[in-house]
Design a protein around this motif. Structure first.
Motif, PDB file in Angstrom:
ATOM      1  N   SER A 106      -7.197   3.324  -1.340  1.00  0.00           N
ATOM      2  CA  SER A 106      -7.407   2.383  -0.236  1.00  0.00           C
ATOM      3  C   SER A 106      -7.320   3.126   1.101  1.00  0.00           C
ATOM      4  O   SER A 106      -6.741   4.208   1.191  1.00  0.00           O
ATOM      5  CB  SER A 106      -6.370   1.255  -0.268  1.00  0.00           C
ATOM      6  N   TYR A 107      -7.911   2.492   2.133  1.00  0.00           N
ATOM      7  CA  TYR A 107      -7.899   3.096   3.477  1.00  0.00           C
ATOM      8  C   TYR A 107      -6.472   3.233   3.999  1.00  0.00           C
ATOM      9  O   TYR A 107      -6.082   4.283   4.523  1.00  0.00           O
ATOM     10  CB  TYR A 107      -8.753   2.249   4.429  1.00  0.00           C
ATOM     11  N   VAL A 108      -5.681   2.169   3.847  1.00  0.00           N
ATOM     12  CA  VAL A 108      -4.303   2.197   4.359  1.00  0.00           C
ATOM     13  C   VAL A 108      -3.482   3.254   3.625  1.00  0.00           C
ATOM     14  O   VAL A 108      -2.737   4.030   4.246  1.00  0.00           O
ATOM     15  CB  VAL A 108      -3.655   0.797   4.238  1.00  0.00           C
ATOM     16  N   PHE A 152      -4.648  -3.596  14.218  1.00  0.00           N
ATOM     17  CA  PHE A 152      -4.499  -3.193  12.816  1.00  0.00           C
ATOM     18  C   PHE A 152      -3.835  -1.814  12.717  1.00  0.00           C
ATOM     19  O   PHE A 152      -2.880  -1.616  11.957  1.00  0.00           O
ATOM     20  CB  PHE A 152      -5.867  -3.200  12.119  1.00  0.00           C
ATOM     21  N   LYS A 170      -5.440   7.686  15.249  1.00  0.00           N
ATOM     22  CA  LYS A 170      -6.288   6.494  15.128  1.00  0.00           C
ATOM     23  C   LYS A 170      -5.908   5.445  16.185  1.00  0.00           C
ATOM     24  O   LYS A 170      -6.778   4.817  16.775  1.00  0.00           O
ATOM     25  CB  LYS A 170      -6.174   5.868  13.727  1.00  0.00           C
ATOM     26  N   ARG A 218       0.815  -1.224   0.000  1.00  0.00           N
ATOM     27  CA  ARG A 218       0.000   0.000   0.000  1.00  0.00           C
ATOM     28  C   ARG A 218       0.847   1.272   0.000  1.00  0.00           C
ATOM     29  O   ARG A 218       0.360   2.349  -0.284  1.00  0.00           O
ATOM     30  CB  ARG A 218      -0.940   0.020   1.202  1.00  0.00           C
TER      31      ARG A 218
HETATM   32  N1  LIG Z   1      -7.718  -5.152   8.889  1.00  0.00           N
HETATM   33  C1  LIG Z   1      -8.061  -4.089   8.330  1.00  0.00           C
HETATM   34  C2  LIG Z   1      -8.871  -3.121   9.023  1.00  0.00           C
HETATM   35  N2  LIG Z   1      -9.373  -3.094  10.283  1.00  0.00           N
HETATM   36  C3  LIG Z   1     -10.030  -1.928  10.386  1.00  0.00           C
HETATM   37  N3  LIG Z   1      -9.962  -1.217   9.237  1.00  0.00           N
HETATM   38  C4  LIG Z   1     -10.541   0.086   8.931  1.00  0.00           C
HETATM   39  O1  LIG Z   1     -10.216   0.957   9.986  1.00  0.00           O
HETATM   40  C5  LIG Z   1     -11.217   1.930  10.109  1.00  0.00           C
HETATM   41  C6  LIG Z   1     -11.636   1.967  11.574  1.00  0.00           C
HETATM   42  O2  LIG Z   1     -11.689   3.246  11.958  1.00  0.00           O
HETATM   43  P1  LIG Z   1     -13.069   3.922  12.362  1.00  0.00           P
HETATM   44  O3  LIG Z   1     -13.977   2.920  12.989  1.00  0.00           O
HETATM   45  O4  LIG Z   1     -12.718   5.105  13.138  1.00  0.00           O
HETATM   46  O5  LIG Z   1     -13.646   4.247  10.908  1.00  0.00           O
HETATM   47  P2  LIG Z   1     -13.700   5.577  10.107  1.00  0.00           P
HETATM   48  O6  LIG Z   1     -14.787   6.390  10.692  1.00  0.00           O
HETATM   49  O7  LIG Z   1     -13.867   5.145   8.669  1.00  0.00           O
HETATM   50  O8  LIG Z   1     -12.287   6.292  10.284  1.00  0.00           O
HETATM   51  P3  LIG Z   1     -12.006   7.870  10.210  1.00  0.00           P
HETATM   52  O9  LIG Z   1     -12.696   8.397   8.982  1.00  0.00           O
HETATM   53  O10 LIG Z   1     -12.506   8.440  11.505  1.00  0.00           O
HETATM   54  O11 LIG Z   1     -10.489   7.981  10.114  1.00  0.00           O
HETATM   55  C7  LIG Z   1     -12.383   1.511   9.217  1.00  0.00           C
HETATM   56  O12 LIG Z   1     -12.363   2.261   8.022  1.00  0.00           O
HETATM   57  C8  LIG Z   1     -12.060   0.051   8.939  1.00  0.00           C
HETATM   58  O13 LIG Z   1     -12.534  -0.403   7.674  1.00  0.00           O
HETATM   59  C9  LIG Z   1      -9.230  -1.931   8.357  1.00  0.00           C
HETATM   60  N4  LIG Z   1      -8.853  -1.657   7.087  1.00  0.00           N
HETATM   61  C10 LIG Z   1      -8.084  -2.582   6.439  1.00  0.00           C
HETATM   62  N5  LIG Z   1      -7.667  -3.773   7.039  1.00  0.00           N
HETATM   63  C11 LIG Z   1      -6.779  -4.705   6.303  1.00  0.00           C
HETATM   64  O14 LIG Z   1      -5.927  -3.946   5.467  1.00  0.00           O
HETATM   65  C12 LIG Z   1      -6.036  -4.408   4.138  1.00  0.00           C
HETATM   66  C13 LIG Z   1      -5.845  -3.237   3.184  1.00  0.00           C
HETATM   67  O15 LIG Z   1      -6.932  -2.334   3.323  1.00  0.00           O
HETATM   68  P4  LIG Z   1      -7.184  -1.220   2.208  1.00  0.00           P
HETATM   69  O16 LIG Z   1      -6.000  -0.346   2.257  1.00  0.00           O
HETATM   70  O17 LIG Z   1      -8.437  -0.494   2.650  1.00  0.00           O
HETATM   71  O18 LIG Z   1      -7.344  -1.913   0.923  1.00  0.00           O
HETATM   72  C14 LIG Z   1      -7.435  -5.049   4.044  1.00  0.00           C
HETATM   73  O19 LIG Z   1      -7.497  -6.011   3.034  1.00  0.00           O
HETATM   74  C15 LIG Z   1      -7.545  -5.677   5.422  1.00  0.00           C
HETATM   75  O20 LIG Z   1      -6.847  -6.914   5.423  1.00  0.00           O
END
Ligand SMILES: N=c1c2ncn([C@@H]3O[C@H](COP(=O)(O)OP(=O)(O)OP(=O)(O)O)[C@@H](O)[C@H]3O)c2ncn1[C@@H]1O[C@H](COP(=O)(O)O)[C@@H](O)[C@H]1O
Length: 109
Positions: free
Chosen positions: A23-25, A72, A39, A15
């Motif tokens: 993506s979120y990450v 995480f 966070k 990422r």
């Molecule tokens: N394990 C996780 C995981 N756990 C939690 N989260 C995210 O962490 C966030 C939790 O924070 P919040 O509850 O505060 O949510 P939020 O309101 O959206 O956050 P803010 O806007 O306040 O920052 C959520 O958006 C969750 O979806 C994760 N996001 C990703 N992963 C892993 O990371 C991988 C890569 O993720 P992407 O980068 O999104 O593709 C995924 O395939 C997963 O394996």
């Protein structure tokens, strides 16, 4: 090493090359270390509140859910600093079988 942690380490490394909006990450990496630490702090608070509730309710699902969020986000923090779960597991392995009291005494030398 645990397979899930190893797979997550791989994704978190990949990422770093991704666009912020893909993506979120990637979005967290682009926002920077302070946002990631924010966070981690939020998730730590949510975890301890869930644990405190569970003491009375005996409902443990939220503790597991919030702890997963906390783990995480600490992994994202480690990767932002070019570390990984492997570094933490190595340190835990070093401490394994070492009495907590002895380990603490060694810290203060
Ligand atoms: N394990 C996780 C995981 N756990 C939690 N989260 C995210 O962490 C966030 C939790 O924070 P919040 O509850 O505060 O949510 P939020 O309101 O959206 O956050 P803010 O806007 O306040 O920052 C959520 O958006 C969750 O979806 C994760 N996001 C990703 N992963 C892993 O990371 C991988 C890569 O993720 P992407 O980068 O999104 O593709 C995924 O395939 C997963 O394996």
């Amino acid at each position: 090493m645990n397979d899930t942690l190893a797979a997550l380490d791989k994704v978190l490394t990949e990422r770093k090359q991704a666009q912020a909006d893909s993506s979120y990450v990637a979005s967290l990496y682009h926002k920077g270390l302070n946002k990631i630490l924010e966070k981690v702090g939020e998730e730590a608070t949510e975890t301890l509140l869930a644990a405190k509730d569970a003491e009375h309710s005996q409902q443990y699902e939220d503790v597991v859910y919030e702890t997963a969020d906390l783990w995480f986000h600490t992994l994202v923090m480690l990767h932002k600093l070019d570390l990984s779960s492997a570094d933490v597991l190595k340190e835990l392995e070093r401490r394994f079988d070492l009495s907590g009291l002895v380990e603490k005494a060694n810290r203060n030398k």
